[in-house]
Design a protein around this motif. Structure first.
Motif, PDB file in Angstrom:
ATOM      1  N   HIS A 100       6.125 -67.373  42.675  1.00 31.39           N
ATOM      2  CA  HIS A 100       4.872 -67.957  43.511  1.00 31.39           C
ATOM      3  C   HIS A 100       3.762 -66.848  43.260  1.00 31.39           C
ATOM      4  CE1 HIS A 100       7.656 -69.986  46.166  1.00 31.39           C
ATOM      5  NE2 HIS A 100       8.254 -69.335  45.556  1.00 31.39           N
ATOM      6  N   LEU A 101       3.203 -66.542  42.452  1.00 28.11           N
ATOM      7  CA  LEU A 101       1.607 -66.500  41.790  1.00 28.11           C
ATOM      8  C   LEU A 101       0.843 -65.943  42.709  1.00 28.11           C
ATOM      9  CD1 LEU A 101      -0.320 -69.639  39.302  1.00 28.11           C
ATOM     10  CD2 LEU A 101       1.426 -67.600  39.235  1.00 28.11           C
ATOM     11  N   GLN A 102       1.268 -66.146  43.881  1.00 26.13           N
ATOM     12  CA  GLN A 102       0.943 -65.129  44.987  1.00 26.13           C
ATOM     13  C   GLN A 102       1.616 -63.775  45.327  1.00 26.13           C
ATOM     14  OE1 GLN A 102       2.455 -67.833  45.526  1.00 26.13           O
ATOM     15  NE2 GLN A 102       2.707 -67.843  47.894  1.00 26.13           N
ATOM     16  N   TYR A 103       3.070 -64.059  44.260  1.00 23.28           N
ATOM     17  CA  TYR A 103       2.695 -62.604  44.204  1.00 23.28           C
ATOM     18  C   TYR A 103       3.114 -61.896  43.050  1.00 23.28           C
ATOM     19  CZ  TYR A 103       5.766 -64.036  48.482  1.00 23.28           C
ATOM     20  OH  TYR A 103       6.216 -64.787  49.867  1.00 23.28           O
ATOM     21  N   VAL A 104       2.006 -62.324  42.306  1.00 23.51           N
ATOM     22  CA  VAL A 104       1.729 -61.309  41.071  1.00 23.51           C
ATOM     23  C   VAL A 104       1.565 -59.986  41.256  1.00 23.51           C
ATOM     24  CG1 VAL A 104      -0.842 -61.839  41.260  1.00 23.51           C
ATOM     25  CG2 VAL A 104       0.771 -61.781  38.596  1.00 23.51           C
ATOM     26  N   TRP A 105       0.885 -59.073  42.340  1.00 24.36           N
ATOM     27  CA  TRP A 105       0.659 -58.024  42.397  1.00 24.36           C
ATOM     28  C   TRP A 105       1.572 -57.284  43.567  1.00 24.36           C
ATOM     29  CZ3 TRP A 105      -4.399 -60.543  41.153  1.00 24.36           C
ATOM     30  CH2 TRP A 105      -4.184 -59.695  39.935  1.00 24.36           C
ATOM     31  N   SER A 106       2.358 -58.180  43.817  1.00 24.99           N
ATOM     32  CA  SER A 106       3.439 -57.643  45.203  1.00 24.99           C
ATOM     33  C   SER A 106       4.565 -56.420  44.858  1.00 24.99           C
ATOM     34  CB  SER A 106       3.352 -59.215  46.013  1.00 24.99           C
ATOM     35  OG  SER A 106       4.346 -58.800  47.244  1.00 24.99           O
ATOM     36  N   ARG A 115       7.032 -56.108  53.100  1.00 31.75           N
ATOM     37  CA  ARG A 115       5.984 -56.582  51.449  1.00 31.75           C
ATOM     38  C   ARG A 115       4.717 -55.695  51.452  1.00 31.75           C
ATOM     39  NH1 ARG A 115       6.757 -60.359  48.075  1.00 31.75           N
ATOM     40  NH2 ARG A 115       8.853 -60.690  48.906  1.00 31.75           N
ATOM     41  N   GLU A 116       4.117 -54.683  50.713  1.00 34.25           N
ATOM     42  CA  GLU A 116       2.572 -55.008  50.128  1.00 34.25           C
ATOM     43  C   GLU A 116       1.966 -55.777  49.051  1.00 34.25           C
ATOM     44  OE1 GLU A 116       0.480 -51.056  49.185  1.00 34.25           O
ATOM     45  OE2 GLU A 116       2.680 -51.353  48.455  1.00 34.25           O
ATOM     46  N   MET A 117       1.327 -57.203  49.630  1.00 39.65           N
ATOM     47  CA  MET A 117       1.308 -58.247  49.158  1.00 39.65           C
ATOM     48  C   MET A 117       0.159 -57.735  47.715  1.00 39.65           C
ATOM     49  SD  MET A 117       2.336 -61.021  50.246  1.00 39.65           S
ATOM     50  CE  MET A 117       0.689 -61.920  49.520  1.00 39.65           C
ATOM     51  N   LEU A 118      -0.327 -56.534  47.717  1.00 40.10           N
ATOM     52  CA  LEU A 118      -1.487 -56.309  46.906  1.00 40.10           C
ATOM     53  C   LEU A 118      -1.355 -54.404  46.578  1.00 40.10           C
ATOM     54  CD1 LEU A 118      -4.032 -57.060  44.643  1.00 40.10           C
ATOM     55  CD2 LEU A 118      -4.987 -56.215  46.813  1.00 40.10           C
ATOM     56  N   VAL A 132       1.930 -56.167  36.633  1.00 38.45           N
ATOM     57  CA  VAL A 132       1.696 -57.947  37.291  1.00 38.45           C
ATOM     58  C   VAL A 132       3.836 -57.903  36.826  1.00 38.45           C
ATOM     59  CG1 VAL A 132      -0.056 -58.770  36.219  1.00 38.45           C
ATOM     60  CG2 VAL A 132       2.514 -59.060  34.802  1.00 38.45           C
ATOM     61  N   THR A 133       3.810 -58.599  38.058  1.00 38.68           N
ATOM     62  CA  THR A 133       5.215 -58.786  39.001  1.00 38.68           C
ATOM     63  C   THR A 133       5.818 -59.926  38.369  1.00 38.68           C
ATOM     64  OG1 THR A 133       4.479 -59.968  40.777  1.00 38.68           O
ATOM     65  CG2 THR A 133       4.525 -57.154  40.611  1.00 38.68           C
ATOM     66  N   ILE A 134       5.358 -60.984  37.543  1.00 38.40           N
ATOM     67  CA  ILE A 134       5.267 -61.933  36.588  1.00 38.40           C
ATOM     68  C   ILE A 134       5.866 -61.724  35.308  1.00 38.40           C
ATOM     69  CG2 ILE A 134       5.862 -64.476  36.868  1.00 38.40           C
ATOM     70  CD1 ILE A 134       4.300 -64.434  39.958  1.00 38.40           C
ATOM     71  N   PRO A 135       6.644 -61.615  34.682  1.00 34.85           N
ATOM     72  CA  PRO A 135       6.569 -61.801  33.041  1.00 34.85           C
ATOM     73  C   PRO A 135       5.266 -62.604  32.511  1.00 34.85           C
ATOM     74  CG  PRO A 135       9.127 -60.771  33.978  1.00 34.85           C
ATOM     75  CD  PRO A 135       7.836 -61.778  34.910  1.00 34.85           C
ATOM     76  N   GLN A 136       5.917 -63.797  33.140  1.00 33.77           N
ATOM     77  CA  GLN A 136       4.629 -64.843  32.767  1.00 33.77           C
ATOM     78  C   GLN A 136       3.547 -64.932  32.586  1.00 33.77           C
ATOM     79  OE1 GLN A 136       7.826 -65.011  33.942  1.00 33.77           O
ATOM     80  NE2 GLN A 136       9.433 -66.267  32.844  1.00 33.77           N
ATOM     81  N   VAL A 137       3.759 -64.552  34.001  1.00 36.21           N
ATOM     82  CA  VAL A 137       1.843 -64.256  33.775  1.00 36.21           C
ATOM     83  C   VAL A 137       1.238 -63.185  32.885  1.00 36.21           C
ATOM     84  CG1 VAL A 137       0.177 -63.216  35.148  1.00 36.21           C
ATOM     85  CG2 VAL A 137       1.889 -64.840  35.716  1.00 36.21           C
ATOM     86  N   ALA A 138       1.737 -62.250  32.207  1.00 36.87           N
ATOM     87  CA  ALA A 138       1.986 -60.796  31.602  1.00 36.87           C
ATOM     88  C   ALA A 138       1.549 -61.447  30.030  1.00 36.87           C
ATOM     89  CB  ALA A 138       2.131 -59.790  31.255  1.00 36.87           C
TER      90      ALA A 138
END
Length: 420
Positions: free
Chosen positions: A30-36, A114-117, A254-260
């Motif tokens: 989920h892209l909203q968790y990219v910095w979560s 959870r810390e969203m940002l 970032v938490t999503i490797p694909q985004v990185a």
């Protein structure tokens, strides 16, 4: 081999005895968790021991030397006891398991929030983007060179010492072998420091500040003695090192490797496309200026400029006319047949003025100072001003009538002006 309690978001678990806890990652992206991140907090009134549990109990199954070293240290190292511990878990990282060993039967609480940002992740990501795009200019900055030397000395002291003593190592192969070992040890030191920074800051704050101060001053002195980089090869190597460091920061931010991976690929493409884009923009500006219609600029002339330009253009046009009439192809007989005064035209072609003295005198009498033309203009202006102010004119007319009533009428003599 023990049964562990699985943690979920918004859980608040209270235990008294020794227990194991695990958080299994959700692999759905989920892209909203990219910095979560998930913040796990363990707190109690009494002291307890926090012990992380590795997924691989046997270190011989480690795939790399770094994993083997981390596994060995986790087996040998026993963390200090405390009454409160915080764990930050990335959304799409590895599964986390840990054990809580209380020394007394006092209850302890494990809460998950959870810390969203996460500000740390966002800071690392923005710093990586900035460092990659400005690596070329930063590598030539003297202040940034000293700052990089201090950071390198604090975080990778073996690497900094080896770079300082490079001149004393004659063989390049020996230097690079030592450099590889220094980088491995430094990376492991950074990993251990990142995992235990909260415990080190809480228990050994004075020693940590002393290390930072001593190593920072020594690194600055060594960089100042060496001086900033001047050779283009060294500057290029420093630039590449900064760009690689930027990629590490982007990946860790970032938490999503694909985004990185996508951001790194876009950054590389933007860096490689800057030259073609610059050339295309330059060609576009050239084509636009070539096909762009020039705007007509109107310049208002003063009265003096208008008079000078009129005289200049009149003289130039008369000379062109004389030159054209002197041309052998000019139909002179046809022109003489149509002209009313051929003799005067011949004099003009030979250089005489195009205006006779009589015409000049008549023009001065008509349009010169004291001429009838100026008098007509003056009287027209006065009449317009009287029409604009009719009330004043009526008032003046009443006053004149009163004066006429008071004074006797004067008889006008029609020839008085001529006699005077």
């Amino acid at each position: 081999g023990t049964n562990c309690s699985f943690l979920q978001e918004m859980d608040v678990i209270q235990k008294r005895n020794e227990n194991c806890f695990c958080y299994v990652q959700n692999r759905t992206i989920h892209l909203q968790y990219v910095w979560s991140t998930l913040q796990v907090k363990v707190s109690s009134r009494e002291t307890f021991r926090f012990e992380p549990i590795s997924e691989k109990s046997n270190c011989r199954n480690s795939e790399t030397v770094f994993e083997f070293a981390a596994c060995a240290v986790q087996i040998l190292w026993k963390p200090e006891t405390s009454t409160e511990t915080f764990i930050s878990i990335k959304q799409y990282g590895e599964d986390i398991c840990f054990k809580i060993q209380p020394f007394k039967t006092e209850p302890y609480t494990v809460s998950v929030k959870r810390e969203m940002l996460d500000g740390k992740l966002l800071f690392l990501f923005v710093a990586g983007i900035f460092l990659f795009h400005f690596a070329n200019s930063l590598s030539r900055n003297t202040k940034f060179f000293y700052l990089s030397g201090i950071i390198l000395g604090v975080l990778a002291l073996p690497v900094f010492v080896l770079l300082t003593l490079k001149r004393f190592i004659p063989r390049h192969s020996t230097f690079w072998i030592l450099m590889s070992g220094c980088w491995m040890s430094s990376l492991y030191f950074i990993y251990c420091f990142k995992e235990n920074v909260q415990w080190l800051w809480a228990e050994h704050r004075n020693y940590l500040l002393g290390y930072f101060l001593a190593v920072g001053i020594s690194s600055f002195a060594a960089c100042y003695q060496h001086g900033p980089l001047t050779a283009e090869l060294n500057i290029a190597l420093f630039t590449w090192t900064l760009q690689l460091t930027a990629f590490v920061l982007i990946y860790g931010g970032v938490t999503i490797p694909q985004v990185a991976y996508a951001v790194i690929a876009v950054s590389l493409c933007s860096k490689g496309l800057c030259y073609p884009l610059g050339a295309a923009c330059h060609i576009g500006r050239k084509m636009k200026n070539h096909f762009k219609s020039k705007k007509i600029v109107f310049k208002y002339l003063t009265e003096e400029e208008y008079r000078e330009q009129g005289e200049t253009e009149t003289i130039r046009a008369l000379e062109e006319l004389r030159t054209s009439c002197r041309n052998p192809d000019f139909p002179s007989w046809l022109a003489i047949f149509k002209l009313q005064s051929p003799h005067r035209f011949a004099g003009f072609v030979l250089g005489s003025p195009h205006v006779s003295p009589a015409e000049t005198k008549a023009h001065d009498e008509q349009y010169g100072i004291g001429s009838s033309f100026l008098e007509e203009q003056l009287f027209e202006t006065r009449a317009e001003s009287e029409q604009d102010d009719p009330a004043n004119s009526i008032h003046e007319g009443d006053e004149e009538e009163d004066d006429e009533d008071e004074m006797p009428k004067q008889v006008s003599f029609p020839y008085a002006t001529e006699l005077l």
